[in-house]
Design an enzyme around this catalytic site. Structure first.
Site, PDB file in Angstrom:
ATOM      1  N   TYR A 126      52.611  48.582  37.741  1.00 27.01           N
ATOM      2  CA  TYR A 126      53.246  48.561  39.062  1.00 27.01           C
ATOM      3  C   TYR A 126      53.696  49.982  39.395  1.00 27.01           C
ATOM      4  O   TYR A 126      54.373  50.618  38.579  1.00 27.01           O
ATOM      5  CB  TYR A 126      54.459  47.617  39.097  1.00 27.01           C
ATOM      6  CG  TYR A 126      55.158  47.678  40.438  1.00 27.01           C
ATOM      7  CD1 TYR A 126      54.635  47.013  41.539  1.00 27.01           C
ATOM      8  CD2 TYR A 126      56.297  48.463  40.617  1.00 27.01           C
ATOM      9  CE1 TYR A 126      55.238  47.112  42.789  1.00 27.01           C
ATOM     10  CE2 TYR A 126      56.909  48.573  41.855  1.00 27.01           C
ATOM     11  CZ  TYR A 126      56.370  47.892  42.932  1.00 27.01           C
ATOM     12  OH  TYR A 126      56.960  48.003  44.169  1.00 27.01           O
ATOM     13  N   TYR A 153      59.403  41.437  49.907  1.00 33.40           N
ATOM     14  CA  TYR A 153      58.340  40.421  49.850  1.00 33.40           C
ATOM     15  C   TYR A 153      58.728  39.178  50.645  1.00 33.40           C
ATOM     16  O   TYR A 153      58.399  38.053  50.287  1.00 33.40           O
ATOM     17  CB  TYR A 153      57.999  40.093  48.376  1.00 33.40           C
ATOM     18  CG  TYR A 153      57.797  41.358  47.582  1.00 33.40           C
ATOM     19  CD1 TYR A 153      56.632  42.109  47.752  1.00 33.40           C
ATOM     20  CD2 TYR A 153      58.791  41.857  46.748  1.00 33.40           C
ATOM     21  CE1 TYR A 153      56.468  43.313  47.090  1.00 33.40           C
ATOM     22  CE2 TYR A 153      58.635  43.067  46.082  1.00 33.40           C
ATOM     23  CZ  TYR A 153      57.469  43.783  46.265  1.00 33.40           C
ATOM     24  OH  TYR A 153      57.313  44.981  45.621  1.00 33.40           O
ATOM     25  N   LYS A 187      64.765  55.218  40.526  1.00 24.79           N
ATOM     26  CA  LYS A 187      65.653  54.112  40.169  1.00 24.79           C
ATOM     27  C   LYS A 187      67.014  54.539  39.605  1.00 24.79           C
ATOM     28  O   LYS A 187      67.927  54.746  40.381  1.00 24.79           O
ATOM     29  CB  LYS A 187      64.909  53.145  39.251  1.00 24.79           C
ATOM     30  CG  LYS A 187      63.817  52.399  40.028  1.00 24.79           C
ATOM     31  CD  LYS A 187      63.428  51.076  39.407  1.00 24.79           C
ATOM     32  CE  LYS A 187      62.725  50.193  40.402  1.00 24.79           C
ATOM     33  NZ  LYS A 187      61.274  50.157  40.300  1.00 24.79           N
ATOM     34  N   ASP A 232      54.491  57.389  35.110  1.00 29.95           N
ATOM     35  CA  ASP A 232      55.427  56.822  36.078  1.00 29.95           C
ATOM     36  C   ASP A 232      56.608  56.279  35.283  1.00 29.95           C
ATOM     37  O   ASP A 232      56.537  55.197  34.706  1.00 29.95           O
ATOM     38  CB  ASP A 232      54.733  55.726  36.888  1.00 29.95           C
ATOM     39  CG  ASP A 232      55.684  55.053  37.883  1.00 29.95           C
ATOM     40  OD1 ASP A 232      56.912  55.282  37.791  1.00 29.95           O
ATOM     41  OD2 ASP A 232      55.192  54.287  38.737  1.00 29.95           O
TER      42      ASP A 232
HETATM   43  C1  LIG Z   1      60.267  50.506  41.289  1.00 31.02           C
HETATM   44  C2  LIG Z   1      59.088  51.260  40.831  1.00 31.02           C
HETATM   45  C3  LIG Z   1      58.333  52.036  41.721  1.00 31.02           C
HETATM   46  C4  LIG Z   1      58.630  52.102  43.216  1.00 31.02           C
HETATM   47  O1  LIG Z   1      59.861  52.669  43.475  1.00 31.02           O
HETATM   48  P1  LIG Z   1      60.557  52.400  44.923  1.00 31.02           P
HETATM   49  O2  LIG Z   1      61.800  53.230  44.879  1.00 31.02           O
HETATM   50  O3  LIG Z   1      60.815  50.933  44.985  1.00 31.02           O
HETATM   51  O4  LIG Z   1      59.586  52.847  45.950  1.00 31.02           O
HETATM   52  C5  LIG Z   1      57.252  52.734  41.208  1.00 31.02           C
HETATM   53  N1  LIG Z   1      56.948  52.682  39.902  1.00 31.02           N
HETATM   54  C6  LIG Z   1      57.655  51.960  39.010  1.00 31.02           C
HETATM   55  C7  LIG Z   1      57.291  51.974  37.576  1.00 31.02           C
HETATM   56  C8  LIG Z   1      58.751  51.212  39.447  1.00 31.02           C
HETATM   57  O5  LIG Z   1      59.437  50.478  38.563  1.00 31.02           O
END
Ligand SMILES: *Cc1c(COP(=O)(O)O)cnc(C)c1O
Length: 425
Positions: free
Chosen positions: A146, A18, A272, A243
């Site tokens: 997100y 960002y 992550k 997610d």
């Molecule tokens: C960080 C994150 C993403 C994106 O992952 P990147 O490896 O940064 O592309 C998608 N969804 C959630 C819930 C996240 O915390």
């Protein structure tokens, strides 16, 4: 280059997340990291209360993870995944199938969280097409989410936080329901049910972050809404996508949030902490049924195949990280950290400028009334020996699971220092 030269060249040329030129805050140069500590180029050492954005759950330079990477680099660093396979990818897939809810049997290895969300959305849309519902292309989600920064994941991020107004005509138009409350509300559950019923004819799937909305605002939705989503999506014949890129692998107190909530989605994204924070890797899991339907559809398969898919180095270190996780130390570490964050942050509840303090698993959040002044807060945190990266009006931590009680106490004092520095202006 000296540390000062690195910082100067960085400021002129390097995009950060960002980022803008010139940057509003100058990045700190990190020289090395081990355990829970980042060693800065100027010699200072700080506790990483961010786990490098939810990822470094076992800390830095973990001997087992280091060894796994060394061993793999001596065999092969990468080979293409089209037409070829290898032990690290197969072993990782086996672990993921075992660690996630039973219906999730098919694994797509993706190279980042955003890509795994792209793949999840494609799976849902291709599944609808393959089963005779080509008009079902939209995705429903709740606000405050997100899901990543590429365009399709952006389209399901919180519309205000993701500045959707700026992207009108660019992002796919998705269906949003209000943000989920922390408490149970019959009325909100009905809102979810009605939205899904009304929109079902256009919907390919529903995507949510279960139990913790991360970068969209660090909120903790009540678990039972997941059951409501499960029932309604099943009735409507649309895919439920979890997610779990931020929530999986112990952070919220279960291996997955799905397990903790007792709800199994049709598609799940993880990332992550998957590699213990060593490299970029994510995965999208789905059921035998969805995989079979997609495979029988017009495309004859899933329309995705990244160049670095199944990278052996990333898979090998992920296997080592999941092995450490499987040994289970986190099962006592995370509840202890949760207790210590609750106790350590409790007094801030009544501090001036603080709107809310909340803790779930190894996640501690202080929500302020006003946007946090970044440089002031960062300076206060670093002076207190802790690295945190506040955003908007949030000062928050998701520390490595290996943090000692003293480390957590230090993080809580640093948060306190940042809160008072932020309000003392
Ligand atoms: C960080 C994150 C993403 C994106 O992952 P990147 O490896 O940064 O592309 C998608 N969804 C959630 C819930 C996240 O915390």
């Amino acid at each position: 280059m000296s540390a000062d030269e690195l910082a100067a060249y960085d400021a002129d040329h390097v995009w950060h997340p960002y980022g803008a030129f010139p940057a509003s805050t100058l990045p700190l140069v990190v020289d090395s990291a081990s355990g829970v500590a980042l060693r800065l180029a100027d010699g200072r050492e700080v506790i990483d209360g961010m786990s490098s954005w939810w990822a470094a759950v076992h800390g830095y330079r973990h001997p087992r993870l280091d060894a796994a990477l060394h061993a793999q680099v001596d065999r092969m660093s990468h080979v293409m995944f089209g037409g070829l396979t290898h032990a690290p990818a197969v072993e990782l897939t086996r672990r993921l199938v075992e660690l996630t809810p039973e219906p999730l049997q098919k694994v797509f290895l993706a190279d980042s969280g955003s890509v795994s969300v792209e793949v999840a959305l494609k799976m849902a849309i291709q599944w609808q097409r393959a089963t005779g519902n080509p008009e079902r292309t939209r995705i429903l989600t709740w606000r405050g989410g997100y899901h990543g920064d590429t365009l399709n994941p952006m389209s399901v991020c919180d519309p205000d936080g993701g500045m959707h107004a700026m992207w009108t005509g660019v992002l796919p138009q998705q269906v949003f329901v209000p943000a989920p409350p922390t408490e149970w509300s019959d009325e909100y559950a009905d809102t979810l049910r009605e939205a899904i019923r009304e929109q079902a004819g256009h919907l390919a799937g529903v995507i949510v972050e279960p139990l913790v909305q991360g970068a969209g605002g660090m909120r903790f939705p009540h678990a039972d809404y997941l059951q409501v989503l499960r029932e309604e999506t099943r009735k409507a014949g649309i895919a439920l996508i979890f997610d779990e890129i931020a929530s999986a692998f112990g952070r919220v107190g279960g291996v997955t949030a799905a397990e903790l909530a007792g709800v199994s989605p049709d598609i799940m994204c993880v990332g992550k902490a998957l590699t213990g924070g060593y490299m970029t890797l994510a995965a999208t899991l789905t059921t035998d049924e969805i995989a079979a339907d997609i495979s029988a559809g017009e495309a004859g398969g899933l329309a995705h195949g990244p160049t670095f898919m199944g990278n052996p180095l990333a898979c090998a270190v992920a296997c080592a990280s999941l092995d450490v996780l499987a040994e289970g130390a986190w099962r006592t570490q995370v509840p202890r950290i949760e207790r210590e964050l609750r106790d350590g942050l409790a007094s801030l509840r009544n501090a001036p400028g603080v709107r809310d303090v909340r803790v779930l698993g190894a996640i501690g959040v202080v929500e302020m009334d006003e946007p946090v002044p970044m440089q002031t807060a960062t300076d206060a945190l670093i002076d207190a020996g802790v690295w945190l990266r506040p955003f908007r009006n949030l000062i928050y931590t998701m520390p490595p699971f290996i943090c000692s009680s003293d480390d957590i106490a230090a993080i809580c004092s640093a948060v306190e220092a940042a809160v008072s520095a932020s309000t003392a202006r």
